[in-house]
Structure formats: structure tokens, C-alpha cells
Design a protein around this motif. Sequence first.
Motif, PDB file in Angstrom:
ATOM      1  N   ASN A 194       0.842  -1.196   0.000  1.00 36.16           N
ATOM      2  CA  ASN A 194       0.000   0.000   0.000  1.00 36.16           C
ATOM      3  C   ASN A 194       0.878   1.247   0.000  1.00 36.16           C
ATOM      4  O   ASN A 194       0.720   2.152   0.807  1.00 36.16           O
ATOM      5  CB  ASN A 194      -0.959   0.011   1.192  1.00 36.16           C
ATOM      6  N   ASN A 195       1.790   1.322  -0.940  1.00 29.84           N
ATOM      7  CA  ASN A 195       2.853   2.312  -0.880  1.00 29.84           C
ATOM      8  C   ASN A 195       2.636   3.556  -1.719  1.00 29.84           C
ATOM      9  O   ASN A 195       3.511   4.416  -1.783  1.00 29.84           O
ATOM     10  CB  ASN A 195       4.175   1.665  -1.288  1.00 29.84           C
ATOM     11  N   GLY A 196       1.498   3.695  -2.376  1.00 35.40           N
ATOM     12  CA  GLY A 196       1.213   4.929  -3.078  1.00 35.40           C
ATOM     13  C   GLY A 196       0.638   5.953  -2.123  1.00 35.40           C
ATOM     14  O   GLY A 196       1.359   6.739  -1.507  1.00 35.40           O
ATOM     15  N   LEU A 197      -0.683   5.930  -1.958  1.00 36.11           N
ATOM     16  CA  LEU A 197      -1.389   6.827  -1.047  1.00 36.11           C
ATOM     17  C   LEU A 197      -2.249   6.019  -0.102  1.00 36.11           C
ATOM     18  O   LEU A 197      -3.034   5.176  -0.533  1.00 36.11           O
ATOM     19  CB  LEU A 197      -2.275   7.795  -1.836  1.00 36.11           C
ATOM     20  N   VAL A 198      -2.116   6.264   1.189  1.00 32.87           N
ATOM     21  CA  VAL A 198      -3.005   5.703   2.200  1.00 32.87           C
ATOM     22  C   VAL A 198      -3.733   6.861   2.865  1.00 32.87           C
ATOM     23  O   VAL A 198      -3.103   7.779   3.409  1.00 32.87           O
ATOM     24  CB  VAL A 198      -2.240   4.879   3.255  1.00 32.87           C
ATOM     25  N   ASN A 199      -5.068   6.826   2.821  1.00 27.55           N
ATOM     26  CA  ASN A 199      -5.871   7.895   3.410  1.00 27.55           C
ATOM     27  C   ASN A 199      -6.757   7.345   4.516  1.00 27.55           C
ATOM     28  O   ASN A 199      -7.497   6.380   4.325  1.00 27.55           O
ATOM     29  CB  ASN A 199      -6.745   8.551   2.344  1.00 27.55           C
ATOM     30  N   ARG A 200      -6.703   8.004   5.667  1.00 23.88           N
ATOM     31  CA  ARG A 200      -7.601   7.696   6.774  1.00 23.88           C
ATOM     32  C   ARG A 200      -8.417   8.927   7.190  1.00 23.88           C
ATOM     33  O   ARG A 200      -9.267   8.831   8.056  1.00 23.88           O
ATOM     34  CB  ARG A 200      -6.792   7.174   7.976  1.00 23.88           C
ATOM     35  N   GLY A 201      -8.127  10.069   6.568  1.00 22.81           N
ATOM     36  CA  GLY A 201      -8.824  11.306   6.893  1.00 22.81           C
ATOM     37  C   GLY A 201      -9.646  11.793   5.718  1.00 22.81           C
ATOM     38  O   GLY A 201     -10.486  11.064   5.187  1.00 22.81           O
ATOM     39  N   ARG A 202      -9.399  13.047   5.294  1.00 23.55           N
ATOM     40  CA  ARG A 202     -10.072  13.625   4.138  1.00 23.55           C
ATOM     41  C   ARG A 202      -9.007  14.024   3.130  1.00 23.55           C
ATOM     42  O   ARG A 202      -8.067  14.763   3.458  1.00 23.55           O
ATOM     43  CB  ARG A 202     -10.920  14.826   4.539  1.00 23.55           C
ATOM     44  N   ALA A 203      -9.158  13.532   1.900  1.00 23.64           N
ATOM     45  CA  ALA A 203      -8.156  13.795   0.867  1.00 23.64           C
ATOM     46  C   ALA A 203      -8.847  14.203  -0.422  1.00 23.64           C
ATOM     47  O   ALA A 203      -9.851  13.592  -0.825  1.00 23.64           O
ATOM     48  CB  ALA A 203      -7.282  12.564   0.647  1.00 23.64           C
ATOM     49  N   TYR A 204      -8.291  15.212  -1.073  1.00 23.08           N
ATOM     50  CA  TYR A 204      -8.822  15.741  -2.323  1.00 23.08           C
ATOM     51  C   TYR A 204      -7.664  15.864  -3.309  1.00 23.08           C
ATOM     52  O   TYR A 204      -6.750  16.671  -3.106  1.00 23.08           O
ATOM     53  CB  TYR A 204      -9.479  17.104  -2.095  1.00 23.08           C
ATOM     54  N   LEU A 205      -7.696  15.060  -4.352  1.00 19.81           N
ATOM     55  CA  LEU A 205      -6.615  15.027  -5.325  1.00 19.81           C
ATOM     56  C   LEU A 205      -7.157  15.342  -6.708  1.00 19.81           C
ATOM     57  O   LEU A 205      -8.151  14.748  -7.150  1.00 19.81           O
ATOM     58  CB  LEU A 205      -5.937  13.653  -5.349  1.00 19.81           C
ATOM     59  N   GLU A 206      -6.502  16.261  -7.412  1.00 21.89           N
ATOM     60  CA  GLU A 206      -6.895  16.612  -8.763  1.00 21.89           C
ATOM     61  C   GLU A 206      -5.655  16.668  -9.642  1.00 21.89           C
ATOM     62  O   GLU A 206      -4.647  17.265  -9.273  1.00 21.89           O
ATOM     63  CB  GLU A 206      -7.618  17.957  -8.786  1.00 21.89           C
ATOM     64  N   ARG A 207      -5.739  16.010 -10.798  1.00 22.32           N
ATOM     65  CA  ARG A 207      -4.630  15.931 -11.753  1.00 22.32           C
ATOM     66  C   ARG A 207      -3.368  15.403 -11.076  1.00 22.32           C
ATOM     67  O   ARG A 207      -2.298  16.003 -11.147  1.00 22.32           O
ATOM     68  CB  ARG A 207      -4.402  17.279 -12.429  1.00 22.32           C
ATOM     69  N   VAL A 208      -3.538  14.273 -10.417  1.00 25.79           N
ATOM     70  CA  VAL A 208      -2.436  13.590  -9.746  1.00 25.79           C
ATOM     71  C   VAL A 208      -2.217  12.236 -10.412  1.00 25.79           C
ATOM     72  O   VAL A 208      -3.171  11.473 -10.600  1.00 25.79           O
ATOM     73  CB  VAL A 208      -2.734  13.407  -8.242  1.00 25.79           C
ATOM     74  N   ASP A 209      -0.984  11.945 -10.775  1.00 23.34           N
ATOM     75  CA  ASP A 209      -0.623  10.648 -11.339  1.00 23.34           C
ATOM     76  C   ASP A 209      -0.080   9.762 -10.232  1.00 23.34           C
ATOM     77  O   ASP A 209       0.914  10.109  -9.580  1.00 23.34           O
ATOM     78  CB  ASP A 209       0.431  10.807 -12.440  1.00 23.34           C
ATOM     79  N   ILE A 210      -0.725   8.617 -10.020  1.00 24.60           N
ATOM     80  CA  ILE A 210      -0.295   7.655  -9.006  1.00 24.60           C
ATOM     81  C   ILE A 210       0.110   6.401  -9.767  1.00 24.60           C
ATOM     82  O   ILE A 210      -0.744   5.649 -10.244  1.00 24.60           O
ATOM     83  CB  ILE A 210      -1.427   7.375  -8.013  1.00 24.60           C
ATOM     84  N   MET A 211       1.398   6.170  -9.931  1.00 21.77           N
ATOM     85  CA  MET A 211       1.829   5.163 -10.893  1.00 21.77           C
ATOM     86  C   MET A 211       3.096   4.445 -10.432  1.00 21.77           C
ATOM     87  O   MET A 211       3.934   4.975  -9.715  1.00 21.77           O
ATOM     88  CB  MET A 211       2.065   5.806 -12.254  1.00 21.77           C
ATOM     89  N   ASN A 212       3.162   3.175 -10.849  1.00 19.92           N
ATOM     90  CA  ASN A 212       4.361   2.349 -10.669  1.00 19.92           C
ATOM     91  C   ASN A 212       4.782   2.215  -9.208  1.00 19.92           C
ATOM     92  O   ASN A 212       5.964   2.092  -8.905  1.00 19.92           O
ATOM     93  CB  ASN A 212       5.524   2.903 -11.501  1.00 19.92           C
ATOM     94  N   ASN A 213       3.805   2.233  -8.309  1.00 18.19           N
ATOM     95  CA  ASN A 213       4.077   1.968  -6.899  1.00 18.19           C
ATOM     96  C   ASN A 213       3.804   0.500  -6.581  1.00 18.19           C
ATOM     97  O   ASN A 213       3.133  -0.200  -7.332  1.00 18.19           O
ATOM     98  CB  ASN A 213       3.172   2.833  -6.014  1.00 18.19           C
TER      99      ASN A 213
END
Length: 401
Positions: free
Chosen positions: A97-116
Motif C-alpha cells: 500500500n505504498n502509493g497513497l493511504v488515506n484515513r482522513g479527508r483527501a482531495y486530489l486533482e490531476r495527480v498521477d499515481i503510478m508504478n508503486n
Amino acid sequence: GFQAYSTGGDFGAVVNRGNMRLENSSVTGNYKSYYSSHAMAGIDNSGSLQGVGVTVSNNIIGVYSADMPSGVLNRSDATLRLWGSEISGNLGGIEGNNGLVNRGRAYLERVDIMNNFGGVFNYGGHLELAESSVSGNTASGYLTSKGITSKGISNFDTGTMILSGVTVSENVVFYLARYEDEGGIYNAGDMIITNSTVANNRRREKLTGCLGAVIENKGNMVLQSSTVATNGICDNSYADSLGVFNRAGATLSMFQNVITGPFVSTDATGQTVTERVLTNEGTILASEYNLFGDSSRLSSVALVGFTPGPTDVVATADGTDPTRLGDIIEIESVPATSGLPSFTQARLADNGGPTQTVALPLNSPAIDAGGTDCLPTDQRGVARPQGDACDIGAYELEPGA
């Protein structure tokens, strides 16, 4: 901008407990090598953090650093906002789980999450992802202790996720993945997916077979104006695919989606495979103006536990509008490689907009088949409808395109 680097301690290279804003910054190459159940290497936020143009990449944690990501952690009661950023190449740990782990409030726009080693994980938090890509993330289900390792996007517990204009592609679960380990999207909370593309995600190498789903729903899901295509393959034993899998006790509502594929009829050993497009064990609350399947299989194989609605297009061999896959969506051929036969898959391309999409050919039965009550734009931002009615799926064909 700055570059953060750290090798010790239980916390990340960037730790926020108050208010922080990062601009044009890099958090890269950080490494935690010792045994710890709480170590992480990248960004650790328990306050309010805003980031613009941030790169979190190539951070690594030791194999026994469980439950913490090497990329970005947003803790309970924290707020994270990222725009125009990248989370990539983060590795390590036993949970994947090494990209993004969220337990709160998260807002992502135009984010590339890749090759993790693992993509996006939402543990009981609220996460909104817009105009972003989740691609090329991989992980091994063999090492996980959770039994569920969807290595694209996972929504656990009572989490809420909203995906809009997101492309989830080429995520892979490999090496002895468990029965429920998926390469695409897993939901056990509440999830809304609109104007999104889920294509070419897969599972590989399970010695006892590769049964899995590209979208597995155990909670409540709404899927609208999205393209789910050519997901699911295995290079060992057998390659059963459950496609979109609505589990017992779950609810699913579907509006104006293209749901087709998988993309092979035999695995590398030549064994016959079962290729479902949709498997339902729960409750389908609504199904309107969707396109299901293609002419390579019968409805009894493609659709299990589900009867399409009167406005749905069924493109199976015995459906209302039998159609070849290549006449439904744009496709491409992939040559055989070690452990994989040659196959055909959806052609992801830059068709305009912030993310890759899968285009419709001129004669697709999805064109003008989505009714007139639809979202105002497609995934790229093209206005709907372009013709007499809206097109089905994430892509609206423009006249003359």
C-alpha cells in the motif's frame, strides 16, 4: 521547492502536524531499512497539508514495515489537498500500500499515481480523486495479511470515495495472489465512479488459478458514464475472470457504461477460460443505457446473475446487438511475451483532456445510445451530447473525429 531526504526514525521525510503548503517540491529517494510496524519514508500528514506540483517518488521502506506507506500517509482527522502532482515508484513493506493511504479527508486533482507497490488505499476516510491516473501499480497478494489486495484503488471499512474523470489502467496483482485480490478497483464502503476509464488491469501467476474481478463491490457503488474494458488475464493454470463483481449484500447502480472484455479466450497453457463481463450476487438497483459484452461470448457466459434492463445494449453473440469488440471500442494487438499469449486490448491514448481514454470507432453501437439525460461532458471535457443522444461510456464521439 525543496528535496527531502531521510533514512531513520518512524516517521516520513516530511512530517506535518499543523498547517503546511508545498509548491514545486520533491520528496524522493528516502529509505527506512529497519524493522518497524510504523515506519514510513515519504509524507506523513496529521494536520492540514496542501501541495501543488509535488513529486513523491522512489521512497522505500523495509519489508517488515507493515501498514505504513512509503509514499503518502494522510492520518485520521487530517486533510490533504494535492493538485498537479505525482506519486510514483514507491516500494517496500508487506502490505503493498505504498502509493497513497488515506484515513482522513483527501482531495486530489490531476495527480498521477503510478508504478508503486500498491496504488490508492482509503481506510474509512473520505477521498475524492478527479482528472487523475492510477496506473502501473503492482503488488503480491501472497505477502498480504488482509486477504484483499486491489492494487489500483481500494476503499475499505466505512470509507467514501468519489472518482471523476479517472483512468485506472495496467495495474497488476501477481505471484500467488489470493482469491479476492484484484488489479483494478475494490470497494467495501460507498463509491461513486463517473466519467472514468478502467482498462487493461490484470492478475498474473497464481499456481492454483487466477480467478478475480476487475471491479469488486462489497458495499454501495454507483457507476456512470464510464468505460470498463479488456481487464483480466493470467499466465498460469487457468484465467477465470468475474469482470464487474457485485458481491452478496452489495448494491450496484449502473448508468450509461460500456462494460466489455476480458481480452483472451485461452490462457498461456491453452486452457479454456471463463470470461464474465458482470457477475452479480447482490442487488442491482438500476441498469439503464449500458452496453454489455461483445460477440465473442454468449450472454449466459458474459452475464451471470443479472438481466439487462430494457434500455441496455447487449452486444453478446445472442444479445440484442451482437458486435465485435473492435467495433465497440478502439483496440490494439499485443504480441506474445514470455508467459503471456498474444491478445487484444483496449487502446488507451491521448484523445484530449488530462488523462488517457479509450475512443469509440465510428460504427460503435455505443454512439447515440445513452439517452438524453446524461452528464454534461465526457471524461475529456467534451460536451454531451454531440449527436441526437449521448454516447455510452466515458468517451463522446465528436462529429468529424
